[in-house]
Structures are given as C-alpha cells and as structure tokens.
Design a protein around this motif. Structure first.
Motif, mmCIF file in Angstrom:
data_model
loop_
_atom_site.group_PDB
_atom_site.id
_atom_site.type_symbol
_atom_site.label_atom_id
_atom_site.label_comp_id
_atom_site.label_asym_id
_atom_site.label_seq_id
_atom_site.Cartn_x
_atom_site.Cartn_y
_atom_site.Cartn_z
ATOM 1 N N ALA A 105 45.285 38.653 29.499
ATOM 2 C CA ALA A 105 44.849 37.896 30.674
ATOM 3 C C ALA A 105 43.856 38.719 31.473
ATOM 4 C CB ALA A 105 46.049 37.530 31.544
ATOM 5 N N ALA A 106 42.826 38.049 32.007
ATOM 6 C CA ALA A 106 41.795 38.738 32.785
ATOM 7 C C ALA A 106 41.290 37.816 33.895
ATOM 8 C CB ALA A 106 40.640 39.160 31.882
ATOM 9 N N ARG A 107 40.749 38.444 34.932
ATOM 10 C CA ARG A 107 40.066 37.667 35.975
ATOM 11 C C ARG A 107 38.588 37.618 35.605
ATOM 12 N NH1 ARG A 107 39.117 39.112 42.341
ATOM 13 N NH2 ARG A 107 38.372 37.037 42.981
ATOM 14 N N TYR A 108 38.087 36.409 35.426
ATOM 15 C CA TYR A 108 36.713 36.237 34.970
ATOM 16 C C TYR A 108 35.738 36.282 36.139
ATOM 17 C CZ TYR A 108 33.027 34.554 31.852
ATOM 18 O OH TYR A 108 31.891 34.451 31.098
ATOM 19 N N GLY A 109 36.180 35.831 37.289
ATOM 20 C CA GLY A 109 35.350 35.823 38.484
ATOM 21 C C GLY A 109 35.818 34.757 39.448
ATOM 22 N N GLY A 110 35.774 35.057 40.774
ATOM 23 C CA GLY A 110 36.218 34.081 41.752
ATOM 24 C C GLY A 110 37.646 33.645 41.508
ATOM 25 N N GLU A 111 37.851 32.305 41.408
ATOM 26 C CA GLU A 111 39.186 31.780 41.131
ATOM 27 C C GLU A 111 39.349 31.407 39.667
ATOM 28 O OE1 GLU A 111 36.773 28.152 42.545
ATOM 29 O OE2 GLU A 111 36.782 30.316 42.815
ATOM 30 N N GLU A 112 38.514 31.967 38.801
ATOM 31 C CA GLU A 112 38.539 31.635 37.371
ATOM 32 C C GLU A 112 39.149 32.780 36.568
ATOM 33 O OE1 GLU A 112 35.532 29.386 34.249
ATOM 34 O OE2 GLU A 112 34.729 30.334 36.060
#
Length: 471
Positions: free
Chosen positions: A377-384
């Motif tokens: 799992a990763a944070r792609y950017g902003g709330e995505e």
C-alpha cells in the motif's frame, strides 16, 4: 577407604579455592568429621615446613596447628599432596594418628595414583573451558563483522563477554549524549528495574568514574580496596570485579562491568588485558550498529510518506516495476488498485486541512489492516492511494477490493470524522497485468481510468478495467 584401611582417627581432603587462597574441606572421615567438613584451613602455614624431599609434613607444634585453623584439640597432622593443579592444590590431611614409614609410603603412592586421575579430570575441564572461550571469541568476531540492531548487539556482546571471562554478573552502559548520562543497555544477574533507576552521569559512581577518566578498574577485594570509597558499595557474590571503558578512537562511548567469577576466583591482570583487547572491537561493533540503524532509518524515511506512514509514490513506482518484471519472468499476474476518498474536498472545506490530514492518517492505518502481508500500500498523492497485489488475478483482486471498500464504510473511527457531513467512502479502480496493460505506465493509466468511471457511476464502488468498457 583410607580411613578404614589405615585405622585413621580423623582425616580430611582439603581443596584450595584459588591460588594462594585458603583451603576448604570437601570430604572428611573419623572423629572430627563434622568439624572438618566444609571447614576452612590455612595449610600454607604447614607447607612452609615441608622440605623438597618430604612429600608430607608431621607437625606436633600446637601453635602451628592453631594458626592453620584446625580444630583446637588436634595434636598432630600429616599432609600428603594429592594433586598440584594449575591454580590450586588438593591435599589429604591425617590427624591424631601415628603412621609407620610403610603406611606413609603406601598413602603417598595412593595419593600419586589418585592425583593422576584428578589431573586428567582437570585437564578435560580446562579443555572444555578453552573451547567455551574460543566459541565466545568466535561469536564476538561474528557480531563485529555482521551489523545487528543495537538492542540485540548489546545483549549478545554482554552474554559472550561474560562467557569469555566466566563471570556471572555484568552490565553494558553506553553514553546517552542527549541526557549526558550512562544508560544501561544490557545486564545479566542484576535486577533490571532497580538498576535502571541508577543511570549515572560521567564521574558518578564506579562506572561514571571509569568513563570520565578512561582508566580501567580492576578490584580484587572490594572491601579492602582504598579506591572504592562509596558508602553503598556494589553487592556482588565475590569481592572482585572489573570495569573497563569502551574507547573509540579519541572518545569514550561507554563502560563494560563484570563481577562474580563462576569459579569464585578474583579477576586477574590477564582478565583485564583480555577485556581491554575485546573492548576495542566491541566499541567498533557498537558504532557500526549505530550507523546501520541510522542508515536504515534514513532509508525508511526516504521511502515512506511522512503523513500516513505508508510507502511514498517514488517507492511505489519502484515496487510496481519490480512486480511487473517478476510477472513477465514467471508468467503470473499482478493487479493494481487505485483508491480515492469520495467527497474529500467537502470535508476539507468544513474541517480544514488539519482535519483532512487526520482522516488520511486514519485511512492509511485502516488500509494496512485490510490488505494481505504480500500486498503493498502507498500514498499516491493527495487523497489518492494505490495497492499492489502481487500474484493476484483480476477476479481475486476484485474480491479484495470489494472487501476493502466495505470495511472502510463500516470503520467506526473513520465514520466519526464524517458524522456531520456524510459517510466516508472510497472509490476503487482496478487493472491487471498483463491482461489490461503491457507496460508500467499503461497499468497505472488503466487503473486510474477505472477509478474515474467508479466516480462517475456514483462512487463507493469498485470498477475493474476491461477494454470493452472503455472502447
């Protein structure tokens, strides 16, 4: 056996506890058996009377017998050296019995034969001790060569050092530069909660003094050594201990303390020299482990999103590239989920960015609980957010995505943050390699297209990419 054969009134086998030390009765026979067993004697007083040609001594001088700490009613004593070992000797003492020259010769012969057996046992014991020492040195060398996390290193170093010097108690203290105090990092044979209450500043106590001066301390008699002036002296089983500074180039990083030799002997100059020699290597190992942990922490920071604690976008791209290459080599599928929080802008407008950040943190924690151990799992950017699903075809990936979608909607902690607006939900787009894409970029693009369609169709749902849907 000797007592019966030679009709001895009293006899005792004395064993020296250490070289130049007192003797303790380990076996006794006859009228004074109870008085002699486990008693201490100063046999060196009598051995001074022995000439080179005499394997024993007969002494009827009461004053010498009293000085030897025998029972006061002893009138005569024969001493037969049973065995002269590396560090001490074993002696047979015969009391209050007049022996003929023939009996003396027979007992002497018996002691010589028995001594050979004792010598063999001691040699075997010595070999076993040397093997333990070599094993401890080998283990210390391996620890120095292989960086370990500090907690494991501290405990392993102390354990192997105690084994090397055959000690029962010990502690490893390292300077905490922020607090400017010696902090206990490992211990054995000491009550940890009590000991940890007494972290020392440089110059305080024995360890603090050793740290401040950089001079090792070898104490052979705690009660008599004028250098130990503390009112509350350390509580050890034996009166001997050793404390050495851990030096690294021009600075001292800690102190290593050992006490209570298993054999009951005092620590020697040889012990101190050995401890100083390995202390240099221990200091290097500690420094390497500190650098290793700092490097690992920097690596973790470089691949982690600071807000959510999930992996960041750069590392996500590296991992996805690796999984696609693995998929090509082994002909196994890999799926990608792209996840977006529904109506996140409305929440930000109501609660501000700090409130929005709190939701992102909570969602990151939830995602870690809802995916498998092999998923990424990763944070792609902003709330995505993105989730890589290795070795997972589209059907299985859809089942996982649907479960994630429903679990988030049921998550009470997350829903409380949205209670004044609406329920917090997510939309998920899904694509699989190689079914839906031939490249890394195409897989991300198609998962994103599926996510966009999930938003258009009403949100809070999963859409799996297929060419017909987007034709």
């Amino acid at each position: 056996t000797l007592g019966i054969l030679f009709d001895l009134k009293s006899a005792c086998i004395f064993q020296q506890t250490r070289k130049h030390g007192s003797y303790r009765g380990v076996a006794a026979f006859g009228e004074k058996k109870e008085q002699l067993y486990q008693s201490e004697a100063l046999l060196d007083v009598l051995f001074q009377k022995v000439t080179e040609n005499e394997p024993f001594v007969f002494n009827d001088v009461t004053y010498d017998l009293l000085k030897s700490k025998f029972p006061p009613d002893v009138t005569s004593c024969y001493l037969f050296t049973f065995y002269q070992g590396r560090n001490a000797r074993t002696t047979l003492a015969v009391f209050d019995t007049l022996l003929t020259s023939e009996e003396i010769a027979m007992i002497t012969s018996f002691c010589n034969q028995a001594g050979a057996t004792v010598e063999n046992i001691e040699l075997q014991s010595h070999i076993a001790e040397q093997r333990k020492i070599m094993l401890a040195l080998s283990n210390l060398t391996l620890m120095i060569d292989s960086p370990l996390y500090l907690h494991h290193l501290h405990n392993n170093v102390l354990e192997q050092t105690l084994q090397l010097l055959q000690a029962e108690q010990g502690s490893l203290m390292v300077l905490d530069e922020y607090k400017n105090e010696l902090s206990v990092k490992a211990m054995k044979g000491i009550n940890r909660p009590i000991y940890e209450m007494f972290n020392l500043r440089p110059g305080e106590g024995i360890a603090g003094l050793v740290y401040e001066t950089g001079v090792p301390l070898l104490v052979q008699d705690l009660n008599q050594d004028p250098r130990i002036r503390q009112s509350a002296k350390p509580r050890y089983r034996t009166p001997s201990f050793v404390s050495v500074p851990l030096k690294l180039r021009n600075r001292i990083i800690g102190v290593l303390n050992l006490a209570d030799k298993i054999t009951g002997e005092v620590f020697s100059e040889e012990d101190l020299q050995l401890l100083q020699a390995i202390g240099s290597y221990i200091s290097i190992a500690i420094e390497r482990s500190e650098l290793y942990e700092k490097t690992e922490e920097l690596k973790r920071i470089s691949i982690t999103d600071a807000l959510t604690g999930l992996l960041n976008r750069r590392y996500f791209q590296e991992r996805l590239t690796e999984e696609i290459e693995r998929s090509r080599r082994h002909r196994i599928p890999v799926s990608l989920m792209m996840l977006d929080i529904d109506n996140f802008k409305a929440f930000n407008d109501n609660y501000g960015h700090l409130g929005g950040d709190e939701v992102l943190i909570l969602l990151g924690q939830a995602l870690r609980n809802y995916i498998r151990a092999i998923d990424v799992a990763a944070r792609y950017g902003g709330e995505e957010f993105t989730i890589i699903l290795p070795q997972t075809n589209k059907e299985d990936a859809r089942i996982i995505a649907e479960r994630v979608c429903k679990e988030i909607e049921r998550n009470e902690t997350l829903q409380k943050k949205y209670s004044d607006l609406m329920r917090l939900t997510v939309s998920i787009g899904l694509a699989t390699f190689p079914d839906d894409a031939e490249t890394f970029e195409e897989l991300i693009r198609n998962a994103d297209r599926a996510l966009y369609l999930a938003k258009l169709q009403g949100k809070n749902r999963v859409i799996a990419f297929n060419n017909e849907l987007f034709s």
